[in-house]
Design an enzyme around this catalytic site. Structure first.
Site, short mmCIF file in Angstrom:
data_model
loop_
_atom_site.label_atom_id
_atom_site.label_comp_id
_atom_site.label_asym_id
_atom_site.label_seq_id
_atom_site.Cartn_x
_atom_site.Cartn_y
_atom_site.Cartn_z
N ASP A 37 0.85 -1.19 0.00
CA ASP A 37 0.00 0.00 0.00
C ASP A 37 0.88 1.23 0.00
O ASP A 37 2.03 1.19 0.43
CB ASP A 37 -0.95 0.03 1.20
CG ASP A 37 -2.26 0.75 0.90
OD1 ASP A 37 -3.30 0.08 0.72
OD2 ASP A 37 -2.23 2.01 0.82
N ASP A 58 4.29 2.87 -4.14
CA ASP A 58 3.35 3.59 -4.98
C ASP A 58 3.30 2.81 -6.30
O ASP A 58 4.28 2.81 -7.06
CB ASP A 58 3.85 5.02 -5.20
CG ASP A 58 2.98 5.79 -6.19
OD1 ASP A 58 2.08 5.18 -6.81
OD2 ASP A 58 3.21 7.01 -6.34
N VAL A 59 2.19 2.16 -6.56
CA VAL A 59 2.12 1.26 -7.71
C VAL A 59 2.15 2.00 -9.06
O VAL A 59 2.25 1.37 -10.10
CB VAL A 59 0.88 0.33 -7.65
CG1 VAL A 59 1.00 -0.68 -6.54
CG2 VAL A 59 -0.41 1.14 -7.55
N ASN A 85 -4.78 -4.52 -7.42
CA ASN A 85 -6.08 -4.04 -6.98
C ASN A 85 -6.11 -2.56 -6.60
O ASN A 85 -7.17 -1.95 -6.61
CB ASN A 85 -6.49 -4.92 -5.78
CG ASN A 85 -7.59 -4.32 -4.97
OD1 ASN A 85 -8.75 -4.34 -5.37
ND2 ASN A 85 -7.23 -3.76 -3.80
N SER A 139 -13.77 -3.19 -13.16
CA SER A 139 -15.01 -2.74 -12.51
C SER A 139 -16.18 -3.00 -13.44
O SER A 139 -16.00 -3.13 -14.66
CB SER A 139 -14.93 -1.23 -12.23
OG SER A 139 -16.21 -0.73 -11.85
N TYR A 153 -12.04 7.40 -14.59
CA TYR A 153 -12.14 6.10 -13.90
C TYR A 153 -12.68 5.04 -14.86
O TYR A 153 -12.15 3.93 -14.96
CB TYR A 153 -13.06 6.25 -12.68
CG TYR A 153 -13.17 5.01 -11.83
CD1 TYR A 153 -12.25 4.76 -10.82
CD2 TYR A 153 -14.19 4.09 -12.03
CE1 TYR A 153 -12.36 3.62 -10.03
CE2 TYR A 153 -14.30 2.94 -11.26
CZ TYR A 153 -13.39 2.73 -10.25
OH TYR A 153 -13.49 1.59 -9.48
N LYS A 157 -10.65 1.68 -16.21
CA LYS A 157 -11.05 0.29 -15.96
C LYS A 157 -11.28 -0.46 -17.28
O LYS A 157 -11.04 -1.66 -17.35
CB LYS A 157 -12.31 0.27 -15.08
CG LYS A 157 -12.06 0.81 -13.67
CD LYS A 157 -10.96 0.03 -12.95
CE LYS A 157 -10.78 0.45 -11.51
NZ LYS A 157 -9.73 -0.32 -10.82
N VAL A 186 -19.21 -1.66 -4.18
CA VAL A 186 -18.86 -2.34 -2.94
C VAL A 186 -18.78 -1.31 -1.81
O VAL A 186 -18.23 -0.22 -2.02
CB VAL A 186 -17.47 -3.03 -3.07
CG1 VAL A 186 -17.20 -3.92 -1.86
CG2 VAL A 186 -17.38 -3.82 -4.37
N THR A 188 -17.02 0.09 0.41
CA THR A 188 -15.66 0.34 0.90
C THR A 188 -15.50 1.85 1.09
O THR A 188 -16.34 2.63 0.60
CB THR A 188 -14.61 -0.12 -0.13
OG1 THR A 188 -14.71 0.75 -1.27
CG2 THR A 188 -14.82 -1.55 -0.56
P1 NAD Z 1 -10.17 1.72 -1.08
O1 NAD Z 1 -10.02 3.19 -1.31
O2 NAD Z 1 -10.97 1.24 0.07
O3 NAD Z 1 -8.73 1.04 -1.03
C1 NAD Z 1 -7.75 1.31 -2.00
C2 NAD Z 1 -6.38 1.13 -1.38
O4 NAD Z 1 -5.40 1.40 -2.41
C3 NAD Z 1 -6.09 2.11 -0.23
O5 NAD Z 1 -5.56 1.43 0.88
C4 NAD Z 1 -5.06 3.08 -0.83
O6 NAD Z 1 -4.14 3.59 0.13
C5 NAD Z 1 -4.37 2.19 -1.86
N1 NAD Z 1 -3.73 2.98 -2.92
C6 NAD Z 1 -4.24 4.06 -3.57
N2 NAD Z 1 -3.33 4.53 -4.44
C7 NAD Z 1 -2.24 3.74 -4.35
C8 NAD Z 1 -0.97 3.74 -4.99
N3 NAD Z 1 -0.65 4.66 -5.91
N4 NAD Z 1 -0.08 2.78 -4.65
C9 NAD Z 1 -0.38 1.84 -3.72
N5 NAD Z 1 -1.56 1.81 -3.07
C10 NAD Z 1 -2.48 2.74 -3.39
O7 NAD Z 1 -10.76 1.15 -2.46
P2 NAD Z 1 -11.60 -0.19 -2.81
O8 NAD Z 1 -13.02 0.20 -2.94
O9 NAD Z 1 -11.21 -1.31 -1.94
O10 NAD Z 1 -11.08 -0.42 -4.29
C11 NAD Z 1 -10.12 -1.39 -4.64
C12 NAD Z 1 -10.16 -1.58 -6.13
O11 NAD Z 1 -11.46 -2.01 -6.52
C13 NAD Z 1 -9.89 -0.31 -6.92
O12 NAD Z 1 -9.14 -0.62 -8.07
C14 NAD Z 1 -11.28 0.15 -7.31
O13 NAD Z 1 -11.26 0.95 -8.46
C15 NAD Z 1 -11.95 -1.18 -7.55
N6 NAD Z 1 -13.40 -1.17 -7.49
C16 NAD Z 1 -14.06 -0.69 -6.41
C17 NAD Z 1 -15.43 -0.70 -6.39
C18 NAD Z 1 -16.20 -0.15 -5.22
O14 NAD Z 1 -17.40 0.06 -5.37
N7 NAD Z 1 -15.60 0.09 -4.07
C19 NAD Z 1 -16.16 -1.23 -7.47
C20 NAD Z 1 -15.46 -1.75 -8.55
C21 NAD Z 1 -14.07 -1.71 -8.55
#
Ligand code: NAD
Length: 254
Positions: A37, A58-59, A85, A139, A153, A157, A186, A188
């Site tokens: 992370d 940082d990915v 992810n 997504s 976004y 995706k 989701v 989150t």
């Molecule tokens: P979240 O914000 O709860 O968690 C994302 C994590 O990624 C955080 O801990 C953040 O610190 C980390 N992060 C952000 N930028 C980063 C970077 N440059 N390098 C390393 N780490 C980094 O998000 P989430 O809802 O768990 O989403 C996870 C994935 O699922 C994402 O790709 C998101 O686009 C995708 N997604 C989410 C949803 C939703 O509804 N929540 C739906 C479809 C897809």
């Protein structure tokens, strides 16, 4: 179930949401989890909780991602699973009419270029092993259009989905499975911060979800664990949709 016994699994964005739930699920299934992370506090906390390793990264930075996968293989001998992810969904990414180049480039870099880097630097290790499973988080918005646009976004995706399909095809005969996960909305921090805590904005979306609710992160983690495991041994280049029925719906139940 211990389908992932002794597998070395890298999870990016492990500090929160889907990544966090998946770190817990992978560990429960026996994996050695590398929690990646950009946020050290969140990443360290989950690594400690699941008895895994934290790597700050940082990915969206190529050198850091190369070092991440090389370091994992140096320390653990292999990398069996890469769950790519990490992603962002910032508020300044909106309609194309108001979204600036800065937001566009930032979102593409963190959501799509990062997956390019993670695959680029995980695959050579998996080629040497003759085995590996990569899951890239796309997504449902890669499959459906929304009038409540977040244009960068959505494009990011779509890029993940197309890239994953091509990689899955290219490396299929080398024992490497590469699948895209398409979650529906989701509950989150990413989603809650964005709109879900506003009842009106939440309702506008929930009317399109046959199940009438957002997913829990654990429900997505279960799907990721399946894709990571040998239970999904004949799956590659797939778009694995876990969306409460959204993509199948025309009129939803009252
Ligand atoms: P979240 O914000 O709860 O968690 C994302 C994590 O990624 C955080 O801990 C953040 O610190 C980390 N992060 C952000 N930028 C980063 C970077 N440059 N390098 C390393 N780490 C980094 O998000 P989430 O809802 O768990 O989403 C996870 C994935 O699922 C994402 O790709 C998101 O686009 C995708 N997604 C989410 C949803 C939703 O509804 N929540 C739906 C479809 C897809």
């Amino acid at each position: 179930m211990e389908r992932l016994q002794d597998r070395v699994a890298v999870i990016t964005g492990a500090g929160s949401g889907i990544g966090l739930a998946t770190a817990r699920r992978f560990a429960a299934e026996g994996a050695k989890v590398v929690c990646v992370d950009i946020s050290a506090d969140a990443g360290k906390a989950v690594a400690d909780e699941v008895g895994g390793e934290f790597v700050a990264c940082d990915v969206s930075d190529e050198a850091s991602v190369r070092e991440l996968f090389d370091g994992v293989v140096k320390r653990h001998g292999r990398v069996d699973i890469a769950f790519n992810n990490a992603g962002i969904s910032p508020p300044d990414d909106d309609s194309i009419l108001v979204t600036g180049l800065d937001a566009w480039e930032r979102v593409l870099k963190v959501n799509t270029t990062s997956v390019f880097f993670c695959c680029k630097y995980a695959i050579p290790h998996m080629q040497r092993q003759g085995k590996g499973s990569i899951i890239n988080t796309a997504s449902f918005v890669a499959l459906l259009g929304a009038a409540t646009s977040q244009i960068a976004y959505t494009a990011s995706k779509g890029g993940v989905l197309a890239m994953t399909r091509e990689l899955g095809v290219q490396f299929a005969r080398e024992g490497i499975r590469i699948n895209a996960l398409c979650p529906g909305p989701v509950a989150t921090p990413l989603l809650m911060d964005l709109f879900a805590k506003d009842p009106e904005r939440a309702a506008r979306r929930l009317v399109h979800v046959p199940m009438g609710r957002f997913a829990e992160p654990e429900e997505i983690a279960a799907a990721v664990a399946f894709l990571a495991s040998d239970d999904a041994s004949f799956m590659t280049a797939a778009q694995f949709v876990v969306d409460g029925g959204i993509t199948g719906a025309y009129v939803t139940p009252l």
